[in-house]
Design a protein around this motif. Structure first.
Motif, PDB file in Angstrom:
ATOM      1  N   ALA A 151       6.152   3.328 -15.233  1.00 18.48           N
ATOM      2  CA  ALA A 151       5.606   4.662 -15.476  1.00 18.48           C
ATOM      3  C   ALA A 151       6.058   5.595 -14.365  1.00 18.48           C
ATOM      4  CB  ALA A 151       4.082   4.623 -15.553  1.00 18.48           C
ATOM      5  N   ALA A 152       6.003   6.903 -14.629  1.00 17.96           N
ATOM      6  CA  ALA A 152       6.472   7.886 -13.659  1.00 17.96           C
ATOM      7  C   ALA A 152       5.510   8.043 -12.487  1.00 17.96           C
ATOM      8  CB  ALA A 152       6.676   9.234 -14.350  1.00 17.96           C
ATOM      9  N   SER A 153       4.233   7.719 -12.686  1.00 18.77           N
ATOM     10  CA  SER A 153       3.245   7.843 -11.627  1.00 18.77           C
ATOM     11  C   SER A 153       2.177   6.777 -11.808  1.00 18.77           C
ATOM     12  CB  SER A 153       2.605   9.238 -11.637  1.00 18.77           C
ATOM     13  OG  SER A 153       1.716   9.363 -12.734  1.00 18.77           O
ATOM     14  N   SER A 154       1.308   6.658 -10.817  1.00 19.07           N
ATOM     15  CA  SER A 154       0.245   5.659 -10.867  1.00 19.07           C
ATOM     16  C   SER A 154      -0.902   6.074 -11.781  1.00 19.07           C
ATOM     17  CB  SER A 154      -0.298   5.394  -9.460  1.00 19.07           C
ATOM     18  OG  SER A 154       0.703   4.830  -8.639  1.00 19.07           O
ATOM     19  N   ASP A 155      -0.803   7.238 -12.412  1.00 21.92           N
ATOM     20  CA  ASP A 155      -1.828   7.640 -13.372  1.00 21.92           C
ATOM     21  C   ASP A 155      -1.845   6.728 -14.596  1.00 21.92           C
ATOM     22  OD1 ASP A 155      -2.715  10.656 -12.472  1.00 21.92           O
ATOM     23  OD2 ASP A 155      -0.614  10.247 -12.004  1.00 21.92           O
TER      24      ASP A 155
ATOM     25  N   PHE B 149       0.832  -1.193   0.000  1.00 23.83           N
ATOM     26  CA  PHE B 149       0.000   0.000   0.000  1.00 23.83           C
ATOM     27  C   PHE B 149       0.874   1.254   0.000  1.00 23.83           C
ATOM     28  CE2 PHE B 149       0.187  -1.992   4.206  1.00 23.83           C
ATOM     29  CZ  PHE B 149       0.943  -1.064   4.898  1.00 23.83           C
ATOM     30  N   GLY B 150       0.303   2.366  -0.462  1.00 29.00           N
ATOM     31  CA  GLY B 150       1.037   3.620  -0.508  1.00 29.00           C
ATOM     32  C   GLY B 150       0.089   4.796  -0.401  1.00 29.00           C
ATOM     33  N   LEU B 151       0.612   5.946  -0.023  1.00 30.49           N
ATOM     34  CA  LEU B 151      -0.195   7.151   0.118  1.00 30.49           C
ATOM     35  C   LEU B 151      -0.549   7.679  -1.260  1.00 30.49           C
ATOM     36  CD1 LEU B 151      -1.291   8.944   2.427  1.00 30.49           C
ATOM     37  CD2 LEU B 151       0.706  10.415   2.074  1.00 30.49           C
ATOM     38  N   ALA B 152      -1.842   7.800  -1.552  1.00 26.96           N
ATOM     39  CA  ALA B 152      -2.309   8.139  -2.894  1.00 26.96           C
ATOM     40  C   ALA B 152      -1.810   9.504  -3.354  1.00 26.96           C
ATOM     41  CB  ALA B 152      -3.833   8.084  -2.944  1.00 26.96           C
ATOM     42  N   GLU B 153      -1.782  10.493  -2.461  1.00 28.07           N
ATOM     43  CA  GLU B 153      -1.424  11.845  -2.887  1.00 28.07           C
ATOM     44  C   GLU B 153       0.026  11.958  -3.349  1.00 28.07           C
ATOM     45  OE1 GLU B 153      -0.256  13.858   1.429  1.00 28.07           O
ATOM     46  OE2 GLU B 153      -2.276  14.105   0.620  1.00 28.07           O
ATOM     47  N   SER B 154       0.869  10.979  -2.997  1.00 25.74           N
ATOM     48  CA  SER B 154       2.266  11.012  -3.440  1.00 25.74           C
ATOM     49  C   SER B 154       2.498  10.170  -4.690  1.00 25.74           C
ATOM     50  CB  SER B 154       3.177  10.504  -2.311  1.00 25.74           C
ATOM     51  OG  SER B 154       2.919   9.136  -2.031  1.00 25.74           O
ATOM     52  N   GLN B 155       1.432   9.540  -5.227  1.00 26.43           N
ATOM     53  CA  GLN B 155       1.594   8.654  -6.368  1.00 26.43           C
ATOM     54  C   GLN B 155       0.938   9.152  -7.653  1.00 26.43           C
ATOM     55  OE1 GLN B 155       0.983   4.381  -5.463  1.00 26.43           O
ATOM     56  NE2 GLN B 155       0.580   5.032  -3.379  1.00 26.43           N
ATOM     57  N   PHE B 156       0.000  10.099  -7.540  1.00 25.09           N
ATOM     58  CA  PHE B 156      -0.780  10.519  -8.697  1.00 25.09           C
ATOM     59  C   PHE B 156      -0.492  11.971  -9.082  1.00 25.09           C
ATOM     60  CE2 PHE B 156      -3.170   6.997  -6.978  1.00 25.09           C
ATOM     61  CZ  PHE B 156      -3.571   6.311  -8.114  1.00 25.09           C
ATOM     62  N   ILE B 157      -0.469  12.206 -10.389  1.00 23.67           N
ATOM     63  CA  ILE B 157      -0.418  13.575 -10.900  1.00 23.67           C
ATOM     64  C   ILE B 157      -1.811  14.181 -10.870  1.00 23.67           C
ATOM     65  CG2 ILE B 157       0.069  14.988 -12.928  1.00 23.67           C
ATOM     66  CD1 ILE B 157       2.216  12.979 -13.699  1.00 23.67           C
ATOM     67  N   CYS B 158      -2.806  13.385 -11.234  1.00 22.39           N
ATOM     68  CA  CYS B 158      -4.194  13.848 -11.233  1.00 22.39           C
ATOM     69  C   CYS B 158      -4.656  14.093  -9.802  1.00 22.39           C
ATOM     70  CB  CYS B 158      -5.090  12.820 -11.913  1.00 22.39           C
ATOM     71  SG  CYS B 158      -6.853  13.238 -11.855  1.00 22.39           S
TER      72      CYS B 158
ATOM     73  N   TYR C 113      -5.261  -6.756 -21.106  1.00 21.79           N
ATOM     74  CA  TYR C 113      -5.276  -6.713 -19.642  1.00 21.79           C
ATOM     75  C   TYR C 113      -4.849  -5.320 -19.210  1.00 21.79           C
ATOM     76  CZ  TYR C 113      -3.299  -7.247 -14.913  1.00 21.79           C
ATOM     77  OH  TYR C 113      -2.976  -7.090 -13.600  1.00 21.79           O
ATOM     78  N   GLN C 114      -5.555  -4.776 -18.196  1.00 16.74           N
ATOM     79  CA  GLN C 114      -5.210  -3.458 -17.679  1.00 16.74           C
ATOM     80  C   GLN C 114      -5.443  -3.444 -16.178  1.00 16.74           C
ATOM     81  OE1 GLN C 114      -6.901   1.034 -18.219  1.00 16.74           O
ATOM     82  NE2 GLN C 114      -6.531  -0.109 -20.093  1.00 16.74           N
ATOM     83  N   SER C 115      -4.486  -2.904 -15.428  1.00 17.23           N
ATOM     84  CA  SER C 115      -4.586  -2.883 -13.978  1.00 17.23           C
ATOM     85  C   SER C 115      -4.099  -1.531 -13.444  1.00 17.23           C
ATOM     86  CB  SER C 115      -3.746  -4.009 -13.370  1.00 17.23           C
ATOM     87  OG  SER C 115      -3.781  -3.966 -11.958  1.00 17.23           O
ATOM     88  N   GLY C 116      -4.961  -0.868 -12.698  1.00 13.20           N
ATOM     89  CA  GLY C 116      -4.568   0.407 -12.123  1.00 13.20           C
ATOM     90  C   GLY C 116      -5.766   1.104 -11.505  1.00 13.20           C
ATOM     91  N   VAL C 117      -5.498   2.059 -10.593  1.00 13.34           N
ATOM     92  CA  VAL C 117      -6.573   2.833  -9.994  1.00 13.34           C
ATOM     93  C   VAL C 117      -7.254   3.688 -11.048  1.00 13.34           C
ATOM     94  CG1 VAL C 117      -7.106   4.590  -8.282  1.00 13.34           C
ATOM     95  CG2 VAL C 117      -5.434   2.812  -7.758  1.00 13.34           C
ATOM     96  N   ARG C 118      -6.462   4.238 -11.968  1.00 11.30           N
ATOM     97  CA  ARG C 118      -7.012   4.987 -13.104  1.00 11.30           C
ATOM     98  C   ARG C 118      -6.937   4.100 -14.346  1.00 11.30           C
ATOM     99  NH1 ARG C 118      -4.642  10.524 -14.388  1.00 11.30           N
ATOM    100  NH2 ARG C 118      -6.612  10.666 -15.526  1.00 11.30           N
ATOM    101  N   ARG C 119      -8.004   4.077 -15.141  1.00 13.03           N
ATOM    102  CA  ARG C 119      -8.062   3.260 -16.357  1.00 13.03           C
ATOM    103  C   ARG C 119      -8.151   4.169 -17.579  1.00 13.03           C
ATOM    104  NH1 ARG C 119      -9.403  -1.978 -14.624  1.00 13.03           N
ATOM    105  NH2 ARG C 119      -8.676  -2.092 -12.487  1.00 13.03           N
ATOM    106  N   VAL C 120      -7.747   3.616 -18.719  1.00 10.68           N
ATOM    107  CA  VAL C 120      -7.823   4.359 -19.976  1.00 10.68           C
ATOM    108  C   VAL C 120      -8.548   3.527 -21.003  1.00 10.68           C
ATOM    109  CG1 VAL C 120      -5.731   5.671 -19.504  1.00 10.68           C
ATOM    110  CG2 VAL C 120      -5.566   3.494 -20.706  1.00 10.68           C
TER     111      VAL C 120
END
Length: 257
Positions: free
Chosen positions: A161-165, A112-121, A250-257
């Protein structure tokens, strides 16, 4: 290919937080910053990617074209770390035969990780305080055994990737045809196997701490497994094959495209 954001093969996965039982504490105590990262909660992530391909064509006319590219830098949504393409055309003589197999595996696990330090969005971090733990593996590929065929396959994956976005992704496509009005002859199959284990986090409370006339705190969250999915599927065709075609993604992530 194996990669980690902290220490490769340094099991178990590391995390800058207090972890006890079904709870995790995000510490906001400056004197403990070297141990707990000032509440940033950097959770370790490890990924392993494996690709293999083998083609044997004997006693016939064969054309074989293969392209493979590997880029270990951070990728954006439309790009991939590993990308391959293959074209095989074969016309066998009386005992001629072409056999080709291919496999792509993407295996990842993260704390687990702190969300605000992982996302640009900024809106992504508003939806969740901690990104949950996970352990996911997906394999996809194909096998063909033909006496006459035109075979095209494409595979690709992204896990850096540079961030979890930017979500993790894997794709595999296969197409088998004959030539003109003459169908392909033999057998072809394509498969996907996955095991997805995703965690869940929930805010519980904030524990105030008063030390040396200073006010500090520990944010308490509950953590645990929230999903366990196993999926396997295979498509096959044999005999005279006018068209065998399959696309898997296959796609895995908090944000999807």
């Amino acid at each position: 290919m194996q990669i980690s954001n902290i220490a490769l093969d340094g099991a178990p996965l590391q995390v800058d937080a207090l972890n006890f039982g079904p709870y995790v504490g995000v510490v906001h105590i400056p004197i403990l910053d070297p141990l707990f990262g000032d509440g940033n909660v950097l959770g370790e992530v490890q990924y392993a990617v494996a690709y293999s391909e083998s083609t044997v064509a004997d006693q016939g006319l064969v054309s074989y074209t293969k392209n493979t590219g590997l880029d270990t830098s951070n990728q954006v949504v439309d790009n991939r770390n590993l990308q391959t393409s293959k074209i095989v055309e074969f016309v066998g003589f009386d005992t001629g035969r072409a056999v080709s197999s291919e496999s792509l595996v993407v295996d990842g696990a993260g704390e687990f990780g702190l969300a605000e330090s992982q996302f640009i969005c900024p809106f992504a971090a508003d939806q969740i305080d901690l990104t949950p733990e996970y352990c996911n593996i997906v394999e996809m590929g194909s096998d063909v055994d033909m006496t006459l065929m035109s075979l095209v396959t494409d595979s690709s994956e992204r896990h850096i990737a540079a961030s979890s976005d930017v979500p993790v992704a894997a794709d595999y496509d296969i197409k088998v045809t004959g030539f003109g009005d003459i169908p392909a002859m033999g057998s072809a199959s394509a498969f996907i196997d996955t095991h997805l284990q995703e965690g869940r986090t929930a805010y519980v409370m904030t524990i105030p701490i008063h030390v040396l006339d200073e006010d500090y705190s520990v944010d308490l969250y509950s953590v645990g497994k929230g999903e366990d999915v196993v999926y396997s599927e295979m498509s096959t065709a044999s005999g005279e094959i006018t068209l065998f075609q399959k696309a898997m993604s296959y796609q895995s992530g908090v944000r999807r495209v």
